[in-house]
Design an enzyme around this catalytic site. Sequence first.
Site: not given
Length: 470
Positions: A167, A286
């Site tokens: 992040k 994912h």
Amino acid sequence: MSKKYDAGVKEYRDTYWTPDYVPLDTDLLACFKCTGQEGVPKEEVAAAVAAESSTGTWSTVWSELLTDLDFYKGRCYRIEDVPGDKESFYAFIAYPLDLFEEGSITNVLTSLVGNVFGFKALRHLRLEDIRFPIAFIKCCAGPPNGIAVERDRMNKYGRPLLGCTIKPKLGLSGKNYGRVVYECLRGGLDFTKDDENINSQPFQRWQNRFEFVAEAIKLAEQETGERKGHYLNVTANTPEEMYERAEFAKELNQPIIMHDFITGGFTANTGLSKWCRKNGMLLHIHRAMHAVIDRHPKHGIHFRVLAKCLRLSGGDQLHTGTVVGKLEGDRQTTLGYIDQLRESFVPEDRSRGNFFDQDWGSMPGVFAVASGGIHVWHMPALVAIFGDDSVLQFGGGTHGHPWGSAAGAAANRVALEACVKARNAGREIEKESRDILMEAGKHSPELAIALETWKEIKFEFDTVDKLDVQ
């Protein structure tokens, strides 16, 4: 010419509704949740689904005489009411295996959900489950490595694996991205990962990211003495670009790459999985875009179907939700996904959403990945729900630590090892979660600060897609 081949239009149920049919072991079975238009009989709706997803068309055609329609057609053999829903019903349909190309998930989904969802006679349609016959499973390569091989490659045993998404997931330069990777891995995580939408943008080209990540992993391994990895997302605009990125990751001696299997497509995913098996690479999967397909309780494809298809197509790790975090998914439903990913045989169990027995034969299992809005207070529940053969990924729950990403990683590692130790000692870690974590926090200032930081953070929203049980 027999009467059933007379020209004209006839009701689907005359051909495709066969309540006396007993499914064969070699049949592919599907359960659809159907909501028909007002006034259309259930049998006609269910038969229409069976027809359009197999051999049917809206009109009787002469060319039916050129094949054995009774052999190739899909058959709706059972209809059940949906508990608590007066509008919908379950239609169970059997398809002969010869309708599908061997080992092709793309072909199966094209047949079962490719066209029928646009039928005017249907208000809603949802594919709830598929029973893949073992004869079809034997034609699929499945996970490129599997759980046991991945543990051997990473030299990590007896506990869940720990990871986190970098992040902010967009906007970092390659060098700064690598710096964050290093901080997380030296703090105690096993993996870091690209997020689903990191590919090769102007602020960070993929070659640059791969090189800085490889350097970060090397430094973290030297510092900790542990094997580390980063999920390098090779999802790309073309298959050629995808394989180019995978090859470069191999040149850098990286252990694992990543693919967005729904947006990338099952054809690309199956090809990449086979490449990973051939080249000794682990494959993280994912599920970006899944909720567009699976979240509506009456329309789309249930995630348990996507999870089964992924295991057949190939992947070593798959996101499944968290139960306790910010993403959709109740406990029993999620346990149903986990069973389908990891077990060799999964019995029918409506309490977990499994409509059929599913025999996986000797196909390797897939790590279940918990990711999305989780932090140290969730650790006991995550260990209890997901067990050892899982990856627990704390993004904001790592980087949001007041002392930085390395401290956040250390807090998560200490919390995990405390929970595993308590579980192995026979303690009920969910009931005793506070005591276990607070005790561990006495010996870890990083964990103590994390516990204080996240103590009020909860995601208490009702589940939209609930199990249809009494």
